[in-house]
Design a protein around this motif. Structure first.
Motif, PDB file in Angstrom:
ATOM      1  N   PHE A 182     -70.299  55.622  30.365  1.00 14.85           N
ATOM      2  CA  PHE A 182     -70.287  56.962  30.960  1.00 14.85           C
ATOM      3  C   PHE A 182     -71.333  57.840  30.269  1.00 14.85           C
ATOM      4  CE2 PHE A 182     -68.415  61.308  30.564  1.00 14.85           C
ATOM      5  CZ  PHE A 182     -68.551  61.681  31.893  1.00 14.85           C
ATOM      6  N   ILE A 183     -72.041  58.639  31.043  1.00 13.92           N
ATOM      7  CA  ILE A 183     -73.026  59.575  30.497  1.00 13.92           C
ATOM      8  C   ILE A 183     -72.384  60.973  30.459  1.00 13.92           C
ATOM      9  CG2 ILE A 183     -75.326  60.551  30.724  1.00 13.92           C
ATOM     10  CD1 ILE A 183     -75.273  57.544  30.173  1.00 13.92           C
ATOM     11  N   PRO A 184     -72.018  61.468  29.269  1.00 16.24           N
ATOM     12  CA  PRO A 184     -71.259  62.722  29.171  1.00 16.24           C
ATOM     13  C   PRO A 184     -72.140  63.966  29.280  1.00 16.24           C
ATOM     14  CG  PRO A 184     -71.577  61.800  27.008  1.00 16.24           C
ATOM     15  CD  PRO A 184     -72.193  60.822  27.958  1.00 16.24           C
ATOM     16  N   GLU A 185     -72.728  64.184  30.447  1.00 13.35           N
ATOM     17  CA  GLU A 185     -73.528  65.372  30.679  1.00 13.35           C
ATOM     18  C   GLU A 185     -72.632  66.510  31.160  1.00 13.35           C
ATOM     19  OE1 GLU A 185     -77.774  63.233  31.776  1.00 13.35           O
ATOM     20  OE2 GLU A 185     -76.407  63.763  33.391  1.00 13.35           O
ATOM     21  N   GLU A 186     -73.160  67.722  31.126  1.00  9.75           N
ATOM     22  CA  GLU A 186     -72.325  68.905  31.370  1.00  9.75           C
ATOM     23  C   GLU A 186     -71.649  68.882  32.734  1.00  9.75           C
ATOM     24  OE1 GLU A 186     -73.858  72.723  30.671  1.00  9.75           O
ATOM     25  OE2 GLU A 186     -73.842  72.514  28.490  1.00  9.75           O
ATOM     26  N   TYR A 229     -70.762  62.033  21.018  1.00  7.99           N
ATOM     27  CA  TYR A 229     -70.758  60.822  20.210  1.00  7.99           C
ATOM     28  C   TYR A 229     -69.669  59.867  20.700  1.00  7.99           C
ATOM     29  CZ  TYR A 229     -71.019  57.988  15.940  1.00  7.99           C
ATOM     30  OH  TYR A 229     -71.177  56.955  15.045  1.00  7.99           O
ATOM     31  N   TRP A 230     -70.025  58.601  20.791  1.00  2.00           N
ATOM     32  CA  TRP A 230     -69.058  57.571  21.199  1.00  2.00           C
ATOM     33  C   TRP A 230     -68.307  57.085  19.959  1.00  2.00           C
ATOM     34  CZ3 TRP A 230     -66.402  55.474  24.942  1.00  2.00           C
ATOM     35  CH2 TRP A 230     -65.861  54.189  24.804  1.00  2.00           C
ATOM     36  N   TYR A 231     -66.995  57.344  19.923  1.00  2.00           N
ATOM     37  CA  TYR A 231     -66.187  57.006  18.763  1.00  2.00           C
ATOM     38  C   TYR A 231     -65.431  55.684  18.925  1.00  2.00           C
ATOM     39  CZ  TYR A 231     -66.949  61.562  16.603  1.00  2.00           C
ATOM     40  OH  TYR A 231     -67.518  62.662  16.001  1.00  2.00           O
ATOM     41  N   GLY A 232     -65.666  54.983  20.023  1.00  2.00           N
ATOM     42  CA  GLY A 232     -64.962  53.734  20.250  1.00  2.00           C
ATOM     43  C   GLY A 232     -63.982  53.869  21.401  1.00  2.00           C
ATOM     44  N   PRO A 233     -63.397  52.760  21.848  1.00  2.00           N
ATOM     45  CA  PRO A 233     -62.540  52.785  23.045  1.00  2.00           C
ATOM     46  C   PRO A 233     -61.259  53.594  22.883  1.00  2.00           C
ATOM     47  CG  PRO A 233     -62.470  50.638  21.965  1.00  2.00           C
ATOM     48  CD  PRO A 233     -63.570  51.404  21.310  1.00  2.00           C
ATOM     49  N   SER A 234     -60.805  53.807  21.669  1.00  2.00           N
ATOM     50  CA  SER A 234     -59.563  54.554  21.462  1.00  2.00           C
ATOM     51  C   SER A 234     -59.756  56.056  21.663  1.00  2.00           C
ATOM     52  CB  SER A 234     -59.014  54.286  20.062  1.00  2.00           C
ATOM     53  OG  SER A 234     -57.836  55.030  19.834  1.00  2.00           O
ATOM     54  N   SER A 235     -60.790  56.624  21.042  1.00  2.00           N
ATOM     55  CA  SER A 235     -61.049  58.065  21.132  1.00  2.00           C
ATOM     56  C   SER A 235     -62.069  58.416  22.205  1.00  2.00           C
ATOM     57  CB  SER A 235     -61.534  58.599  19.775  1.00  2.00           C
ATOM     58  OG  SER A 235     -60.554  58.398  18.784  1.00  2.00           O
ATOM     59  N   GLY A 236     -62.965  57.469  22.521  1.00  2.00           N
ATOM     60  CA  GLY A 236     -63.944  57.699  23.576  1.00  2.00           C
ATOM     61  C   GLY A 236     -65.049  58.664  23.152  1.00  2.00           C
ATOM     62  N   TRP A 237     -65.581  59.384  24.142  1.00  2.00           N
ATOM     63  CA  TRP A 237     -66.652  60.360  23.913  1.00  2.00           C
ATOM     64  C   TRP A 237     -66.066  61.683  23.440  1.00  2.00           C
ATOM     65  CZ3 TRP A 237     -71.681  59.201  23.852  1.00  2.00           C
ATOM     66  CH2 TRP A 237     -72.128  58.072  24.546  1.00  2.00           C
ATOM     67  N   ILE A 287     -74.402  69.483  10.387  1.00  2.00           N
ATOM     68  CA  ILE A 287     -75.546  70.011   9.664  1.00  2.00           C
ATOM     69  C   ILE A 287     -76.210  68.793   9.030  1.00  2.00           C
ATOM     70  CG2 ILE A 287     -76.379  71.549   7.849  1.00  2.00           C
ATOM     71  CD1 ILE A 287     -73.780  73.132   8.130  1.00  2.00           C
ATOM     72  N   GLY A 288     -77.306  68.348   9.605  1.00  2.00           N
ATOM     73  CA  GLY A 288     -77.914  67.112   9.129  1.00  2.00           C
ATOM     74  C   GLY A 288     -76.950  65.950   9.300  1.00  2.00           C
ATOM     75  N   GLU A 289     -76.633  65.289   8.194  1.00  2.00           N
ATOM     76  CA  GLU A 289     -75.713  64.152   8.230  1.00  2.00           C
ATOM     77  C   GLU A 289     -74.266  64.558   7.969  1.00  2.00           C
ATOM     78  OE1 GLU A 289     -76.635  61.060   9.068  1.00  2.00           O
ATOM     79  OE2 GLU A 289     -78.623  61.882   9.422  1.00  2.00           O
ATOM     80  N   VAL A 290     -74.023  65.847   7.760  1.00  2.00           N
ATOM     81  CA  VAL A 290     -72.675  66.328   7.443  1.00  2.00           C
ATOM     82  C   VAL A 290     -71.986  66.822   8.721  1.00  2.00           C
ATOM     83  CG1 VAL A 290     -71.316  67.988   6.118  1.00  2.00           C
ATOM     84  CG2 VAL A 290     -73.403  66.987   5.130  1.00  2.00           C
ATOM     85  N   THR A 291     -70.862  66.227   9.055  1.00  2.00           N
ATOM     86  CA  THR A 291     -70.094  66.668  10.218  1.00  2.00           C
ATOM     87  C   THR A 291     -69.212  67.840   9.813  1.00  2.00           C
ATOM     88  OG1 THR A 291     -70.068  64.445  11.153  1.00  2.00           O
ATOM     89  CG2 THR A 291     -68.419  66.001  11.981  1.00  2.00           C
ATOM     90  N   VAL A 292     -69.382  68.972  10.489  1.00  2.00           N
ATOM     91  CA  VAL A 292     -68.597  70.164  10.177  1.00  2.00           C
ATOM     92  C   VAL A 292     -67.265  70.143  10.926  1.00  2.00           C
ATOM     93  CG1 VAL A 292     -68.556  72.696  10.244  1.00  2.00           C
ATOM     94  CG2 VAL A 292     -70.695  71.485   9.741  1.00  2.00           C
ATOM     95  N   CYS A 293     -67.314  69.822  12.221  1.00  2.00           N
ATOM     96  CA  CYS A 293     -66.102  69.823  13.023  1.00  2.00           C
ATOM     97  C   CYS A 293     -66.343  69.035  14.301  1.00  2.00           C
ATOM     98  CB  CYS A 293     -65.658  71.260  13.353  1.00  2.00           C
ATOM     99  SG  CYS A 293     -66.888  72.182  14.327  1.00  2.00           S
ATOM    100  N   GLY A 294     -65.314  68.922  15.116  1.00  2.00           N
ATOM    101  CA  GLY A 294     -65.431  68.236  16.397  1.00  2.00           C
ATOM    102  C   GLY A 294     -64.396  68.770  17.373  1.00  2.00           C
ATOM    103  N   ILE A 295     -64.504  68.331  18.611  1.00  2.00           N
ATOM    104  CA  ILE A 295     -63.528  68.699  19.644  1.00  2.00           C
ATOM    105  C   ILE A 295     -63.080  67.420  20.334  1.00  2.00           C
ATOM    106  CG2 ILE A 295     -63.051  70.073  21.708  1.00  2.00           C
ATOM    107  CD1 ILE A 295     -65.442  71.832  20.991  1.00  2.00           C
ATOM    108  N   TYR A 296     -61.774  67.186  20.325  1.00  2.00           N
ATOM    109  CA  TYR A 296     -61.228  66.014  20.996  1.00  2.00           C
ATOM    110  C   TYR A 296     -60.955  66.388  22.455  1.00  2.00           C
ATOM    111  CZ  TYR A 296     -58.274  61.914  21.778  1.00  2.00           C
ATOM    112  OH  TYR A 296     -57.736  60.744  22.261  1.00  2.00           O
ATOM    113  N   ILE A 301     -78.358  65.090  22.334  1.00  2.00           N
ATOM    114  CA  ILE A 301     -76.977  65.385  22.691  1.00  2.00           C
ATOM    115  C   ILE A 301     -76.089  64.151  22.779  1.00  2.00           C
ATOM    116  CG2 ILE A 301     -77.307  65.308  25.194  1.00  2.00           C
ATOM    117  CD1 ILE A 301     -75.429  67.736  25.384  1.00  2.00           C
ATOM    118  N   ILE A 302     -76.649  62.975  22.963  1.00  2.00           N
ATOM    119  CA  ILE A 302     -75.831  61.782  23.175  1.00  2.00           C
ATOM    120  C   ILE A 302     -76.124  60.741  22.105  1.00  2.00           C
ATOM    121  CG2 ILE A 302     -75.288  59.889  24.761  1.00  2.00           C
ATOM    122  CD1 ILE A 302     -75.924  61.751  27.055  1.00  2.00           C
ATOM    123  N   HIS A 303     -75.076  60.297  21.425  1.00  2.00           N
ATOM    124  CA  HIS A 303     -75.192  59.270  20.399  1.00  2.00           C
ATOM    125  C   HIS A 303     -74.125  58.215  20.636  1.00  2.00           C
ATOM    126  CE1 HIS A 303     -77.845  61.618  17.665  1.00  2.00           C
ATOM    127  NE2 HIS A 303     -77.256  62.636  18.254  1.00  2.00           N
TER     128      HIS A 303
END
Length: 202
Positions: free
Chosen positions: A11-15, A46-54, A60-69, A154-156
């Motif tokens: 799946f391509i998670p575009e807006e 970001y694709w987190y795998g089949p359990s969590s999905g996109w 900030i660079g390589e540091v993840t500050v937060c996310g939205i499930y 935007i897509i990883h």
């Protein structure tokens, strides 16, 4: 129940597609993204795998500050807190009471404390943003700050590693035998024939 497209790696998670999938949650998602954008944090799908999905993460660079499930109703904000950030949050007087309650009520699992904040209401969003701001203050002490510049790709997808080629069916190929040393037949060349006959051998 039909499988959510968010859990399909192809799946391509575009807006436009996300707006259709999220439905009435889309406005809350956009509001959250816009608020994080004012903090110079931008979504990377970001694709987190089949359990969590996109799901979008904000780095900030390589540091993840937060996310939205996204695969949950209501949406869920996620903030990972390690020991260094946690020690800063322990003394952070700027956290809202609701944000501090979320922080203190979340048990630590392994090296991180994963704080889950529902985003159903404006109050929920403000508590989530307070946690994000607290983490940003903690990271700034270590010199990790958001920077102006182009938005990230935007897509990883997780790197699946080297491709494993399927093995051919059937028997394993025969291994080539190592050449054996030649076996000498008869006497060595350095014994003359006259000597051999004289001792009755040959």
């Amino acid at each position: 129940m039909a499988k959510s497209p968010l859990k399909d790696k192809d799946f391509i998670p575009e807006e436009e597609a996300l707006a259709k999938i999220l439905g009435n949650r889309w406005q809350r998602y956009k509001e959250t993204v816009d608020e994080l954008g004012t903090r110079k944090l931008h979504p990377e799908m970001y694709w987190y795998g089949p359990s969590s999905g996109w799901a979008p993460r904000f780095c900030i660079g390589e540091v993840t500050v937060c996310g939205i499930y996204l695969a949950q109703n209501p949406l869920m904000g996620l903030v990972g807190v390690g020991d260094k950030v946690g020690s800063s949050l322990d003394q952070d007087a700027l956290l809202t009471p609701r944000a501090r309650n979320l922080y203190e009520m979340t048990p630590k699992k392994g090296p991180l404390r994963w704080i889950e904040a529902q985003l159903a209401t404006r109050g929920d969003l403000e508590a989530f943003l307070s946690l994000v701001d607290g983490k940003l203050r903690a990271l700034a002490k270590a010199g990790v700050v958001p920077k102006d510049g182009p938005r990230p790709n935007i897509i990883h997808r997780k790197d699946p590693g080297p491709v494993k080629l399927p093995k051919k069916p059937g028997r394993k190929p025969a291994q080539t035998a190592k050449p054996e040393a030649s076996i000498q037949i008869g006497p060595p060349d350095f014994y003359p024939i006259e000597l051999i006959l004289s001792i009755g051998r040959g």
